[in-house]
Design an enzyme around this catalytic site. Structure first.
Site, PDB file in Angstrom:
ATOM      1  CG  ASP A  10     -13.464  -7.327  -3.866  1.00 19.33           C
ATOM      2  OD1 ASP A  10     -12.289  -7.718  -4.021  1.00 19.33           O
ATOM      3  OD2 ASP A  10     -13.793  -6.475  -3.015  1.00 19.33           O
TER       4      ASP A  10
ATOM      5  CG  HIS B 235      -5.920 -12.579  -8.930  1.00 20.85           C
ATOM      6  ND1 HIS B 235      -7.004 -11.863  -8.467  1.00 20.85           N
ATOM      7  CD2 HIS B 235      -4.837 -12.048  -8.315  1.00 20.85           C
ATOM      8  CE1 HIS B 235      -6.581 -10.942  -7.609  1.00 20.85           C
ATOM      9  NE2 HIS B 235      -5.276 -11.033  -7.492  1.00 20.85           N
TER      10      HIS B 235
ATOM     11  CG  LEU C 277     -23.332 -10.818 -23.011  1.00 22.32           C
ATOM     12  CD1 LEU C 277     -24.425 -10.258 -22.094  1.00 22.32           C
ATOM     13  CD2 LEU C 277     -22.616 -11.965 -22.300  1.00 22.32           C
TER      14      LEU C 277
HETATM   15  C1  IPE Z   1     -12.323  -3.394  -6.812  1.00 24.94           C
HETATM   16  O1  IPE Z   1     -11.835  -4.267  -5.866  1.00 24.94           O
HETATM   17  C2  IPE Z   1     -11.622  -3.574  -8.125  1.00 24.94           C
HETATM   18  C3  IPE Z   1     -11.889  -4.827  -8.814  1.00 24.94           C
HETATM   19  C4  IPE Z   1     -12.679  -5.783  -8.426  1.00 24.94           C
HETATM   20  C5  IPE Z   1     -11.195  -4.976 -10.060  1.00 24.94           C
HETATM   21  P1  IPE Z   1     -10.659  -3.851  -4.869  1.00 24.94           P
HETATM   22  O2  IPE Z   1     -10.389  -5.038  -4.035  1.00 24.94           O
HETATM   23  O3  IPE Z   1      -9.508  -3.287  -5.625  1.00 24.94           O
HETATM   24  O4  IPE Z   1     -11.328  -2.675  -4.037  1.00 24.94           O
HETATM   25  P2  IPE Z   1     -11.068  -2.197  -2.557  1.00 24.94           P
HETATM   26  O5  IPE Z   1      -9.578  -1.953  -2.433  1.00 24.94           O
HETATM   27  O6  IPE Z   1     -11.505  -3.295  -1.643  1.00 24.94           O
HETATM   28  O7  IPE Z   1     -11.893  -0.970  -2.401  1.00 24.94           O
HETATM   29  C1  IPE Z   2     -10.610  -8.897  -6.939  1.00 27.48           C
HETATM   30  O1  IPE Z   2     -10.113  -9.676  -5.920  1.00 27.48           O
HETATM   31  C2  IPE Z   2      -9.719  -8.898  -8.154  1.00 27.48           C
HETATM   32  C3  IPE Z   2      -8.957  -7.665  -8.353  1.00 27.48           C
HETATM   33  C4  IPE Z   2      -9.107  -6.570  -7.680  1.00 27.48           C
HETATM   34  C5  IPE Z   2      -7.950  -7.674  -9.392  1.00 27.48           C
HETATM   35  P1  IPE Z   2      -9.114  -9.106  -4.840  1.00 27.48           P
HETATM   36  O2  IPE Z   2      -7.712  -9.360  -5.292  1.00 27.48           O
HETATM   37  O3  IPE Z   2      -9.398  -7.676  -4.532  1.00 27.48           O
HETATM   38  O4  IPE Z   2      -9.464 -10.007  -3.594  1.00 27.48           O
HETATM   39  P2  IPE Z   2      -9.480  -9.576  -2.062  1.00 27.48           P
HETATM   40  O5  IPE Z   2     -10.370  -8.377  -1.951  1.00 27.48           O
HETATM   41  O6  IPE Z   2      -8.055  -9.255  -1.696  1.00 27.48           O
HETATM   42  O7  IPE Z   2     -10.004 -10.772  -1.358  1.00 27.48           O
HETATM   43 MG    MG Z   3     -10.603  -6.804  -3.191  1.00 27.26          MG
END
Ligand code: IPE
Ligand code: IPE
Ligand code: MG
Length: 245
Positions: free
Chosen positions: A22, A39, A133
């Site tokens: 995240d 990303h 792995l």
């Molecule tokens: C969780 O992160 C999903 C992934 C890392 C793929 P999100 O950014 O989607 O989760 P929330 O919205 O903060 O709970």
């Molecule tokens: C995690 O990073 C990746 C996915 C959920 C696809 P985020 O896109 O949720 O990044 P933040 O939480 O907005 O910083």
């Molecule tokens: Mg996120």
């Protein structure tokens, strides 16, 4: 600035580490870049974390890459994430295979294009005999959806109510055959589950770091392992002899 490189590995290494990757969006925003650049930086980070897992002797790594709820993001972000998935398979598959990594997918493939579904299935098939792995990629994954999917399969296979137990449910999850995660790491400082491994993570240890995913590297993984080693996993029991009744 030189970073300290720890070479002393903890004695107790978790068999299965799962990571909620995240913070890509916030990493990009802080640099005044578009979210998709975050990303892409996140994907560029995969290699060093996978390599570190190999180095540390972790046998199963699960990466949460796209949740069932992430479809609700703006269309261009979702499309960008699908393209990134497509590119990353093209770019990394051969090297993962050479490094004896076995790929597995957690989630439903139905919403992907036929071409992308074929690519994912090909990667799984190509690497099926590798055993250094196991790398589970959770893509279009949700813990609740996984349980619904397991119930569908159990009913379709004709099991009766008296056949249902925890072991049977586990065997019908996407992670069938994979031990439950010992350690779940979440980057970017959020203290929530976000629908990740809600069944399998029942007794996982958690490690939350404020570091955004694109910057989470070997040293921080090692810090998580050192912290894990210090945890006392009790599984609901207390010290002393087990029940005698
Ligand atoms: C969780 O992160 C999903 C992934 C890392 C793929 P999100 O950014 O989607 O989760 P929330 O919205 O903060 O709970
Ligand atoms: C995690 O990073 C990746 C996915 C959920 C696809 P985020 O896109 O949720 O990044 P933040 O939480 O907005 O910083
Ligand atoms: Mg996120």
């Amino acid at each position: 600035m030189t970073k300290t490189r720890h070479n002393q590995l903890p004695a107790k290494i978790p068999a299965h580490v799962a990571i909620i990757m995240d913070g890509n969006g916030r990493w990009a925003r802080e640099r005044k870049l578009p979210r998709l650049a975050g990303h892409r930086a996140g994907v560029d980070n995969l290699r060093r974390v996978i390599e570190a897992c190999g180095e540390f002797g972790i046998k199963y790594l699960t990466l949460y890459a796209f949740s069932t709820e992430n479809w609700d993001r703006p269309e261009n972000e979702v499309r960008g994430l699908l393209n990134i998935l497509d590119d990353v398979i093209d770019r990394e598959l051969d090297e993962l295979h050479e490094n004896e990594v076995r790929l597995w997918h957690l989630g439903r493939l139905e919403r992907l294009s036929d071409e992308l579904q074929e690519k994912v299935n090909h990667a799984i098939e190509l690497t099926r005999d590798n055993d250094r792995l196991v790398l589970n990629i959770a893509w279009n994954y949700g813990g609740r959806d996984e349980i619904v999917h397991a119930i569908e399969k159990i009913i379709a296979s004709g099991f009766a109510a008296e056949d249902i137990d925890e072991n049977l449910v586990s065997r019908h999850l996407y992670t069938a055959g994979c031990p439950d995660p010992d350690l779940i790491i979440r980057t970017s400082g959020e203290f929530r589950v976000s629908n990740f491994l809600i069944w399998q993570g029942a007794y996982a240890e958690w490690y939350v770091t404020p570091t955004y995913w694109p910057e989470f590297g070997r040293e921080e993984l090692l810090a998580a392992l050192i912290e894990y080693e210090s945890r006392d996993r009790r599984f609901g029991r207390v010290p002393g002899p087990a029940k005698s009744y």
